[in-house]
Design a protein around this motif. Structure first.
Motif, PDB file in Angstrom:
ATOM      1  N   UNK A  99      -0.661  -0.202 -54.609  1.00  0.00           N
ATOM      2  CA  UNK A  99       0.309  -0.121 -53.986  1.00  0.00           C
ATOM      3  C   UNK A  99       0.582   1.038 -53.136  1.00  0.00           C
ATOM      4  N   UNK A 100       0.245   0.854 -51.995  1.00  0.00           N
ATOM      5  CA  UNK A 100       0.452   2.121 -51.006  1.00  0.00           C
ATOM      6  C   UNK A 100       1.113   1.844 -49.569  1.00  0.00           C
ATOM      7  N   UNK A 101       1.870   2.702 -49.148  1.00  0.00           N
ATOM      8  CA  UNK A 101       2.688   2.507 -47.750  1.00  0.00           C
ATOM      9  C   UNK A 101       1.659   2.427 -46.670  1.00  0.00           C
ATOM     10  N   UNK A 102       1.794   1.364 -45.761  1.00  0.00           N
ATOM     11  CA  UNK A 102       0.916   1.105 -44.640  1.00  0.00           C
ATOM     12  C   UNK A 102       1.441   0.851 -43.529  1.00  0.00           C
ATOM     13  N   UNK A 103       1.090   1.406 -42.225  1.00  0.00           N
ATOM     14  CA  UNK A 103       1.228   0.944 -41.095  1.00  0.00           C
ATOM     15  C   UNK A 103       0.069   0.649 -40.388  1.00  0.00           C
ATOM     16  N   UNK A 104       0.079  -0.633 -39.465  1.00  0.00           N
ATOM     17  CA  UNK A 104      -1.280  -0.799 -38.791  1.00  0.00           C
ATOM     18  C   UNK A 104      -1.312  -0.214 -37.606  1.00  0.00           C
ATOM     19  N   UNK A 105      -2.538   0.370 -37.077  1.00  0.00           N
ATOM     20  CA  UNK A 105      -2.478   1.087 -35.874  1.00  0.00           C
ATOM     21  C   UNK A 105      -2.765   0.028 -34.498  1.00  0.00           C
ATOM     22  N   UNK A 106      -1.700  -0.808 -34.576  1.00  0.00           N
ATOM     23  CA  UNK A 106      -1.830  -1.800 -33.456  1.00  0.00           C
ATOM     24  C   UNK A 106      -0.478  -1.877 -32.868  1.00  0.00           C
ATOM     25  N   UNK A 107      -0.306  -2.291 -31.520  1.00  0.00           N
ATOM     26  CA  UNK A 107      -1.246  -2.304 -30.570  1.00  0.00           C
ATOM     27  C   UNK A 107      -2.207  -1.039 -30.301  1.00  0.00           C
ATOM     28  N   UNK A 108      -3.367  -1.385 -29.768  1.00  0.00           N
ATOM     29  CA  UNK A 108      -4.159  -0.255 -29.624  1.00  0.00           C
ATOM     30  C   UNK A 108      -3.594   0.622 -28.460  1.00  0.00           C
ATOM     31  N   UNK A 109      -4.081   2.033 -28.386  1.00  0.00           N
ATOM     32  CA  UNK A 109      -3.695   2.921 -27.178  1.00  0.00           C
ATOM     33  C   UNK A 109      -4.388   2.260 -25.812  1.00  0.00           C
ATOM     34  N   UNK A 110      -3.800   2.526 -24.721  1.00  0.00           N
ATOM     35  CA  UNK A 110      -4.430   2.088 -23.393  1.00  0.00           C
ATOM     36  C   UNK A 110      -5.636   3.086 -23.281  1.00  0.00           C
ATOM     37  N   UNK A 111      -5.622   4.187 -23.821  1.00  0.00           N
ATOM     38  CA  UNK A 111      -6.758   5.183 -23.629  1.00  0.00           C
ATOM     39  C   UNK A 111      -7.383   5.283 -24.865  1.00  0.00           C
ATOM     40  N   UNK A 112      -8.431   4.579 -25.337  1.00  0.00           N
ATOM     41  CA  UNK A 112      -9.222   4.753 -26.416  1.00  0.00           C
ATOM     42  C   UNK A 112     -10.202   5.710 -26.351  1.00  0.00           C
ATOM     43  N   UNK A 113     -10.716   6.422 -27.498  1.00  0.00           N
ATOM     44  CA  UNK A 113     -11.814   7.011 -27.697  1.00  0.00           C
ATOM     45  C   UNK A 113     -11.478   8.057 -28.757  1.00  0.00           C
ATOM     46  N   UNK A 114     -11.677   9.324 -28.564  1.00  0.00           N
ATOM     47  CA  UNK A 114     -11.239  10.369 -29.529  1.00  0.00           C
ATOM     48  C   UNK A 114      -9.726  10.625 -29.952  1.00  0.00           C
ATOM     49  N   UNK A 115      -9.483  11.268 -31.000  1.00  0.00           N
ATOM     50  CA  UNK A 115      -8.168  11.260 -31.090  1.00  0.00           C
ATOM     51  C   UNK A 115      -7.391  12.229 -29.992  1.00  0.00           C
TER      52      UNK A 115
END
Length: 294
Positions: free
Chosen positions: A258-274
């Motif tokens: 039972x842990x809080x979650x946010x899904x990282x979607x929609x994805x960023x337009x610029x994907x790659x490293x942080x």
């Protein structure tokens, strides 16, 4: 092995620094490999499967801010994470069965070195449970002036902050205006080269620019309990199972917590490293600080 006091500090604060894990020989070997990798960056002009480049990189003056998956690039980085010194600590913190989720080598050149905005690793890769941590290997001395990791004590037991931008897309950064109190409580993870930090996947953290005349190379590994399964799915089960470092073998029975979650979607337009992901954030503490100082 860790002391009971160190284990208790990790449980309470969400991070610890353990000194003296690596030898001088280990450090020399890794620094030699890093020097070769930087020199090889003279042959490229854009990010690729190994290199994430700093703004201002040229072939005459190579600037590298990240080596991607270093454990796949050179055996020295693979051997470190699989040494009994490190495995013993991991057993104390996340149990007897775990796998390597990923690795990266973040490099901050003297007088610059890209900052990393405030975030939680959990926001990037939520799992079925949060017995997951990141190891930071201090290849150089970490001091207040060269951009050490800053962690907020106890934040791993709190909420998962919003890491989405004004466009509604995941940007991998928290609006610093939402965490003013937390930022004020942040603790720098400093220590001599050869030390290692361990921080929980939900710990709030970031790091500023390198203001010193010394490099700041931090080798990072993400380690997950074997029964923690990524909520975004497993595209390659064979590769997923091959990352098991120690334990009784692969499992297809995820442990649900039972842990809080946010899904990282929609994805960023610029994907790659942080760095690429966070470039989409409209409110960034360290980007503003850099701009104000210019």
């Amino acid at each position: 092995m860790l002391t009971q006091e160190q284990i208790a500090a990790y449980r309470s604060d969400g991070f610890i620094v353990v000194p003296g894990i690596l030898s001088l020989s280990d450090l020399v070997q890794m620094r030699q490999v890093i020097a070769r990798l930087i020199d090889h960056a003279r042959a490229i002009d854009v990010h690729d499967e190994i290199y994430d480049l700093e703004p201002g990189h040229t072939r005459d003056a190579p600037k590298v801010r990240r080596i991607k998956s270093p454990h796949k690039v050179d055996d020295v980085f693979n051997d470190i994470i699989r040494s009994e010194r490190v495995l013993g600590i991991l057993r104390s913190l996340i149990g007897s069965s775990f796998r390597l989720h990923g690795s990266k080598l973040n490099m901050k050149a003297a007088h610059f070195g890209s900052p990393v905005e405030w975030h939680q690793d959990w926001a990037f890769y939520p799992h079925t449970n949060d017995d997951i941590l990141a190891i930071g290997v201090f290849i150089d001395d970490m001091a207040l002036d060269n951009g050490p990791l800053l962690c907020v004590p106890g934040s791993h037991r709190g909420p998962v902050w919003d890491h989405h931008g004004s466009d509604g897309r995941f940007c991998g950064a928290i609006d610093p205006n939402d965490i003013i109190v937390e930022i004020g409580r942040a603790v720098p993870l400093t220590g001599l080269a050869g030390s290692m930090s361990f921080h929980h996947v939900r710990t709030l953290h970031g790091s500023a620019q390198n203001q010193s005349n010394r490099p700041r190379n931090l080798l990072l590994y993400e380690i997950a309990a074997a029964d923690a399964w990524p909520l975004k799915g497993v595209p390659d089960l064979e590769a997923f199972d091959a990352n098991l470092m120690i334990g009784n073998g692969p499992t297809i029975a995820p442990r649900l917590a039972d842990v809080p979650v946010r899904i990282p979607l929609p994805p960023p337009l610029r994907q790659g490293s942080i760095y690429e992901t966070q470039s989409a954030a409209t409110d960034r503490q360290y980007f503003k600080a850099r701009t104000d100082a210019a």
